[in-house]
Design a protein around this motif. Structure first.
Motif, PDB file in Angstrom:
ATOM      1  N   ARG A  26       0.813  -1.217   0.000  1.00  0.00           N
ATOM      2  CA  ARG A  26       0.000   0.000   0.000  1.00  0.00           C
ATOM      3  C   ARG A  26       0.845   1.264   0.000  1.00  0.00           C
ATOM      4  N   ASP A  27       0.261   2.316  -0.578  1.00  0.00           N
ATOM      5  CA  ASP A  27       0.910   3.627  -0.532  1.00  0.00           C
ATOM      6  C   ASP A  27       0.226   4.539   0.483  1.00  0.00           C
ATOM      7  N   THR A  28      -0.529   3.928   1.401  1.00  0.00           N
ATOM      8  CA  THR A  28      -1.199   4.675   2.469  1.00  0.00           C
ATOM      9  C   THR A  28      -0.699   4.156   3.819  1.00  0.00           C
ATOM     10  N   PRO A  29      -0.848   4.936   4.884  1.00  0.00           N
ATOM     11  CA  PRO A  29      -0.356   4.507   6.201  1.00  0.00           C
ATOM     12  C   PRO A  29      -0.918   3.149   6.626  1.00  0.00           C
ATOM     13  N   LEU A  30      -0.068   2.378   7.317  1.00  0.00           N
ATOM     14  CA  LEU A  30      -0.435   1.049   7.778  1.00  0.00           C
ATOM     15  C   LEU A  30      -1.034   1.117   9.178  1.00  0.00           C
ATOM     16  N   SER A  31      -1.832   0.091   9.508  1.00  0.00           N
ATOM     17  CA  SER A  31      -2.493   0.033  10.801  1.00  0.00           C
ATOM     18  C   SER A  31      -2.193  -1.285  11.506  1.00  0.00           C
ATOM     19  N   VAL A  32      -1.568  -1.201  12.682  1.00  0.00           N
ATOM     20  CA  VAL A  32      -1.336  -2.387  13.500  1.00  0.00           C
ATOM     21  C   VAL A  32      -2.669  -3.003  13.896  1.00  0.00           C
ATOM     22  N   ASP A  33      -3.644  -2.173  14.244  1.00  0.00           N
ATOM     23  CA  ASP A  33      -4.961  -2.681  14.641  1.00  0.00           C
ATOM     24  C   ASP A  33      -5.616  -3.485  13.526  1.00  0.00           C
ATOM     25  N   GLU A  34      -5.518  -3.006  12.287  1.00  0.00           N
ATOM     26  CA  GLU A  34      -6.115  -3.723  11.161  1.00  0.00           C
ATOM     27  C   GLU A  34      -5.478  -5.096  10.988  1.00  0.00           C
ATOM     28  N   VAL A  35      -4.148  -5.159  11.061  1.00  0.00           N
ATOM     29  CA  VAL A  35      -3.447  -6.427  10.884  1.00  0.00           C
ATOM     30  C   VAL A  35      -3.769  -7.377  12.029  1.00  0.00           C
ATOM     31  N   PHE A  36      -3.753  -6.869  13.256  1.00  0.00           N
ATOM     32  CA  PHE A  36      -4.069  -7.707  14.408  1.00  0.00           C
ATOM     33  C   PHE A  36      -5.492  -8.254  14.310  1.00  0.00           C
ATOM     34  N   ALA A  37      -6.437  -7.414  13.937  1.00  0.00           N
ATOM     35  CA  ALA A  37      -7.827  -7.857  13.796  1.00  0.00           C
ATOM     36  C   ALA A  37      -7.970  -8.912  12.699  1.00  0.00           C
ATOM     37  N   ALA A  38      -7.178  -8.783  11.642  1.00  0.00           N
ATOM     38  CA  ALA A  38      -7.275  -9.717  10.520  1.00  0.00           C
ATOM     39  C   ALA A  38      -6.882 -11.141  10.908  1.00  0.00           C
ATOM     40  N   VAL A  39      -6.014 -11.289  11.904  1.00  0.00           N
ATOM     41  CA  VAL A  39      -5.544 -12.630  12.276  1.00  0.00           C
ATOM     42  C   VAL A  39      -6.270 -13.193  13.491  1.00  0.00           C
ATOM     43  N   GLY A  40      -7.325 -12.529  13.924  1.00  0.00           N
ATOM     44  CA  GLY A  40      -8.110 -13.065  15.035  1.00  0.00           C
ATOM     45  C   GLY A  40      -8.728 -14.401  14.659  1.00  0.00           C
ATOM     46  N   ASP A  41      -8.600 -15.390  15.531  1.00  0.00           N
ATOM     47  CA  ASP A  41      -9.136 -16.724  15.252  1.00  0.00           C
ATOM     48  C   ASP A  41      -9.386 -17.420  16.580  1.00  0.00           C
ATOM     49  N   ASP A  42     -10.581 -17.965  16.758  1.00  0.00           N
ATOM     50  CA  ASP A  42     -10.946 -18.604  18.025  1.00  0.00           C
ATOM     51  C   ASP A  42     -10.104 -19.836  18.336  1.00  0.00           C
ATOM     52  N   ALA A  43      -9.498 -20.453  17.333  1.00  0.00           N
ATOM     53  CA  ALA A  43      -8.688 -21.656  17.552  1.00  0.00           C
ATOM     54  C   ALA A  43      -7.211 -21.324  17.783  1.00  0.00           C
ATOM     55  N   ALA A  44      -6.871 -20.057  17.768  1.00  0.00           N
ATOM     56  CA  ALA A  44      -5.475 -19.639  17.953  1.00  0.00           C
ATOM     57  C   ALA A  44      -5.216 -19.301  19.414  1.00  0.00           C
ATOM     58  N   GLY A  45      -4.203 -19.944  19.983  1.00  0.00           N
ATOM     59  CA  GLY A  45      -3.809 -19.642  21.349  1.00  0.00           C
ATOM     60  C   GLY A  45      -2.669 -18.648  21.409  1.00  0.00           C
ATOM     61  N   GLY A  46      -2.043 -18.381  20.247  1.00  0.00           N
ATOM     62  CA  GLY A  46      -0.929 -17.446  20.210  1.00  0.00           C
ATOM     63  C   GLY A  46      -0.922 -16.642  18.930  1.00  0.00           C
ATOM     64  N   THR A  47      -0.689 -15.347  19.075  1.00  0.00           N
ATOM     65  CA  THR A  47      -0.552 -14.462  17.924  1.00  0.00           C
ATOM     66  C   THR A  47       0.748 -13.693  18.087  1.00  0.00           C
ATOM     67  N   ALA A  48       1.581 -13.747  17.046  1.00  0.00           N
ATOM     68  CA  ALA A  48       2.830 -12.981  17.040  1.00  0.00           C
ATOM     69  C   ALA A  48       2.707 -11.905  15.971  1.00  0.00           C
ATOM     70  N   LEU A  49       3.149 -10.699  16.321  1.00  0.00           N
ATOM     71  CA  LEU A  49       3.035  -9.557  15.424  1.00  0.00           C
ATOM     72  C   LEU A  49       4.375  -8.848  15.370  1.00  0.00           C
ATOM     73  N   PHE A  50       4.799  -8.476  14.161  1.00  0.00           N
ATOM     74  CA  PHE A  50       6.034  -7.712  13.992  1.00  0.00           C
ATOM     75  C   PHE A  50       5.709  -6.419  13.264  1.00  0.00           C
ATOM     76  N   VAL A  51       6.273  -5.317  13.761  1.00  0.00           N
ATOM     77  CA  VAL A  51       6.097  -4.007  13.150  1.00  0.00           C
ATOM     78  C   VAL A  51       7.479  -3.452  12.825  1.00  0.00           C
ATOM     79  N   GLY A  52       7.701  -3.150  11.557  1.00  0.00           N
ATOM     80  CA  GLY A  52       8.947  -2.517  11.130  1.00  0.00           C
ATOM     81  C   GLY A  52       8.708  -1.041  10.912  1.00  0.00           C
ATOM     82  N   THR A  53       9.545  -0.207  11.539  1.00  0.00           N
ATOM     83  CA  THR A  53       9.388   1.245  11.430  1.00  0.00           C
ATOM     84  C   THR A  53      10.626   1.869  10.803  1.00  0.00           C
ATOM     85  N   VAL A  54      10.459   3.078  10.279  1.00  0.00           N
ATOM     86  CA  VAL A  54      11.570   3.818   9.700  1.00  0.00           C
ATOM     87  C   VAL A  54      12.398   4.389  10.841  1.00  0.00           C
TER      88      VAL A  54
END
Length: 155
Positions: A26-54
């Protein structure tokens, strides 16, 4: 068709069980909340998230800003990388977005997340996702330094 319709019922739509929930460049600002919400799953006991910044430096030189450029094949390569991660780990959900265009210090450049049944495999899959993305997806960084120099580097 109900919410559990397969891709065969509606060509072009993701199946409800497809673990690849969000893949984008994308050429628009990214959202940690959007990515985190996208991987929500009732069968998942663990979610790992990485954010790379300038960051404001690289290799001892002060960075004023940078731009990212992507080859036209970048989204297809991102999908290929994500599919491999989903095949190699017990991924319940996966998301990856990378920014292109001009970014300032502190802007989000990339956000990836993986949900798995357990935390260890979520960490491993997320680490592999960002490493493979950086190594295999054709995105380049154009850095501008405070001393007036600049260079192009592979992500």
């Amino acid at each position: 068709m109900g919410p559990m319709a397969s891709t065969h019922d509606h060509p072009g739509e993701l199946a409800a069980t497809d673990p690849l929930r969000l893949l984008a460049i994308r050429d628009t600002p990214l959202s940690v909340d959007e990515v985190f919400a996208a991987v929500g799953d009732d069968a998942a006991g663990g979610t790992a998230l990485f954010v790379g910044t300038v960051r404001d430096h690289d290799g001892g030189a002060d960075v004023d800003g940078l731009g990212y450029s992507a080859h036209p094949s970048a989204e297809a390569e991102l999908r290929r990388v994500a599919e491999k991660i989903a095949a190699d780990y017990p991924v319940r959900a996966l998301a990856a977005v990378h920014r292109v265009g001009e970014l300032a210090i502190g802007d989000l450049a990339v956000v990836v997340a993986v949900s798995c049944p357990h935390r260890a495999e979520a960490f491993e899959a997320c680490r592999r996702l960002i490493d493979d993305l950086k190594r295999e997806v054709p995105i380049w960084k154009h850095q501008r330094y405070s001393d007036g120099t600049e260079d192009w580097v592979g992500v």
